[in-house]
Design a protein around this motif. Structure first.
Motif, short mmCIF file in Angstrom:
data_model
loop_
_atom_site.label_atom_id
_atom_site.label_comp_id
_atom_site.label_asym_id
_atom_site.label_seq_id
_atom_site.Cartn_x
_atom_site.Cartn_y
_atom_site.Cartn_z
N PRO A 48 0.82 -1.20 0.00
CA PRO A 48 0.00 0.00 0.00
C PRO A 48 0.86 1.26 0.00
N GLN A 49 0.42 2.25 -0.75
CA GLN A 49 1.15 3.50 -0.83
C GLN A 49 0.84 4.34 0.40
N SER A 50 1.83 4.64 1.17
CA SER A 50 1.66 5.40 2.40
C SER A 50 2.93 6.14 2.70
N GLY A 51 2.82 7.48 2.80
CA GLY A 51 3.99 8.26 3.13
C GLY A 51 4.57 7.86 4.46
N LYS A 52 3.71 7.54 5.42
CA LYS A 52 4.19 7.15 6.75
C LYS A 52 4.90 5.81 6.69
N LEU A 53 4.35 4.88 5.92
CA LEU A 53 5.01 3.58 5.78
C LEU A 53 6.35 3.73 5.09
N ASP A 54 6.40 4.47 4.00
CA ASP A 54 7.66 4.67 3.29
C ASP A 54 8.70 5.28 4.22
N SER A 55 8.29 6.29 5.00
CA SER A 55 9.21 6.94 5.92
C SER A 55 9.73 5.97 6.97
N CYS A 56 8.85 5.12 7.47
CA CYS A 56 9.24 4.16 8.50
C CYS A 56 10.19 3.11 7.95
N LEU A 57 9.93 2.66 6.72
CA LEU A 57 10.80 1.66 6.11
C LEU A 57 12.19 2.25 5.82
N GLU A 58 12.21 3.49 5.38
CA GLU A 58 13.50 4.15 5.14
C GLU A 58 14.28 4.29 6.44
N ARG A 59 13.57 4.66 7.51
CA ARG A 59 14.23 4.79 8.81
C ARG A 59 14.77 3.43 9.28
N ALA A 60 14.04 2.36 8.95
CA ALA A 60 14.47 1.02 9.37
C ALA A 60 15.82 0.65 8.79
N GLU A 61 16.14 1.18 7.62
CA GLU A 61 17.45 0.90 7.02
C GLU A 61 18.53 1.81 7.57
N ALA A 62 18.14 3.04 7.96
CA ALA A 62 19.13 4.00 8.45
C ALA A 62 19.35 3.89 9.95
N ASP A 63 18.29 3.66 10.70
CA ASP A 63 18.35 3.62 12.17
C ASP A 63 17.31 2.61 12.64
N THR A 64 17.71 1.36 12.66
CA THR A 64 16.76 0.28 12.89
C THR A 64 16.07 0.37 14.24
N ALA A 65 16.84 0.64 15.29
CA ALA A 65 16.25 0.71 16.62
C ALA A 65 15.19 1.80 16.68
N ALA A 66 15.50 2.96 16.09
CA ALA A 66 14.55 4.07 16.10
C ALA A 66 13.29 3.72 15.32
N ALA A 67 13.47 2.99 14.21
CA ALA A 67 12.32 2.60 13.39
C ALA A 67 11.41 1.65 14.17
N ARG A 68 12.01 0.79 14.95
CA ARG A 68 11.20 -0.14 15.74
C ARG A 68 10.36 0.61 16.76
N ILE A 69 10.95 1.60 17.39
CA ILE A 69 10.22 2.44 18.36
C ILE A 69 9.11 3.20 17.65
N GLU A 70 9.44 3.76 16.48
CA GLU A 70 8.45 4.50 15.70
C GLU A 70 7.28 3.61 15.32
N ALA A 71 7.58 2.37 14.91
CA ALA A 71 6.52 1.45 14.51
C ALA A 71 5.62 1.10 15.69
N GLU A 72 6.21 0.92 16.87
CA GLU A 72 5.42 0.61 18.06
C GLU A 72 4.49 1.77 18.41
N ALA A 73 5.01 3.00 18.31
CA ALA A 73 4.19 4.17 18.61
C ALA A 73 3.05 4.29 17.60
N TRP A 74 3.35 4.03 16.35
CA TRP A 74 2.35 4.08 15.29
C TRP A 74 1.28 3.02 15.52
N LEU A 75 1.73 1.84 15.91
CA LEU A 75 0.82 0.72 16.12
C LEU A 75 -0.19 1.00 17.23
N ALA A 76 0.25 1.74 18.24
CA ALA A 76 -0.62 2.00 19.40
C ALA A 76 -1.91 2.70 19.01
#
Length: 281
Positions: A48-76
């Motif tokens: 699915p096309q999603s600016g938030k998803l794209d941003s999170c996936l890009e962060r996962a490659e640059a700063d994996t730990a931060a992306a995991r935290i971001e994903a958890e916050a988003w999931l909440a």
């Protein structure tokens, strides 16, 4: 005559269950490659096309730990398909951290979120990603179970390209379990679904070579080479098949072409080792 050392080395060389070492985890690299191929072939975009998803996936490659935290916050605070997207990003981050078992379960959870709202092709992709994570984790039998789910998802959504890729993954799993006949059947299905996939033909050649069917292996590697003429992996396997068939000069040309094409690659290093053994026998 082929030296005993070289013969043993070549027999345990490149194989359908092996995975290259890349800067990006293999499953993630594969996911992106498959997306590019499918879009080029006219398949609809299945993530699915999603600016938030794209941003999170890009962060996962640059700063994996931060992306995991971001994903958890988003999931909440996520509902419906956005929960699947948040979970996908968390799984992506977990895979980047090498937590393949966690990543697999996260992708499966994402697949199960709000099935009515989730594109069936997206569900198919998520289940395929989970299976790949399980394969990487070495949980082969569970991976086969999830591949059955992925294949059903892909079939139900008419996602032909993914059906072929899943057949390749099934072959990888079956080779790991020593089920070569079933792996050959899976690769036959992959070639039917993806007739222009050099990878399907390459893995078919490698499996045929490993079971001693060199004539079939040669036919398959020629097709792979015609589909992708500048591939170090194909050139390396072509040389292996050639030398086992008694065609030393053809093997030498293939391996030298690998070195010329990608001198810094792992394939080039292996080709160089093979050449030195061939020259010293």
């Amino acid at each position: 005559m082929l030296s005993a050392i070289l013969a043993v080395l070549l027999q345990v060389g490149p194989n359908p269950s092996a995975q290259p070492i890349t800067a990006v985890p293999v499953e993630l690299d594969e996911m992106r490659r498959r997306q590019r191929d499918q879009q080029q072939e006219g398949e609809s975009v299945i993530l699915p096309q999603s600016g938030k998803l794209d941003s999170c996936l890009e962060r996962a490659e640059a700063d994996t730990a931060a992306a995991r935290i971001e994903a958890e916050a988003w999931l909440a605070g996520a509902v419906g398909i956005t929960r699947s997207q948040a979970l996908q990003c968390r799984g992506y981050a977990e895979a980047n951290l090498g937590l393949w078992g966690d990543a697999a379960e996260t992708f499966l959870t994402a697949r199960g979120e709000d099935a009515a709202a989730t594109d069936p092709k997206y569900r198919a992709r998520l289940s395929a990603m989970a299976a790949n994570a399980l394969l990487t984790a070495g949980n082969t039998e569970r991976a086969l179970e999830v591949l059955d789910i992925a294949q059903a998802d892909a079939t139900n959504s008419g996602f032909t390209a993914l059906m072929g890729e899943i057949s390749i993954d099934r072959a990888r799993a079956l080779v790991a379990l020593g089920e070569n006949d079933q792996a050959a059947e899976a690769l036959s299905a992959a070639r039917s679904a993806l007739p222009y996939s050099a990878r399907a033909w390459l893995l078919s050649a490698t499996l045929a070579r490993r079971v001693g069917d060199l004539a079939t292996a040669q036919s398959f590697i020629e097709t792979a080479s015609s589909l992708e003429q500048r591939s170090a992996e194909i050139g390396l396997e072509a040389g292996v098949i050639a030398v086992l068939s008694g065609q030393d000069e053809a093997a030498r040309r293939s391996w030298q072409s690998v070195i010329d094409l990608a001198p810094q690659s792992a394939e080039a290093q292996t080709a160089g080792n093979y050449l030195r053994q061939l020259d010293n026998q």
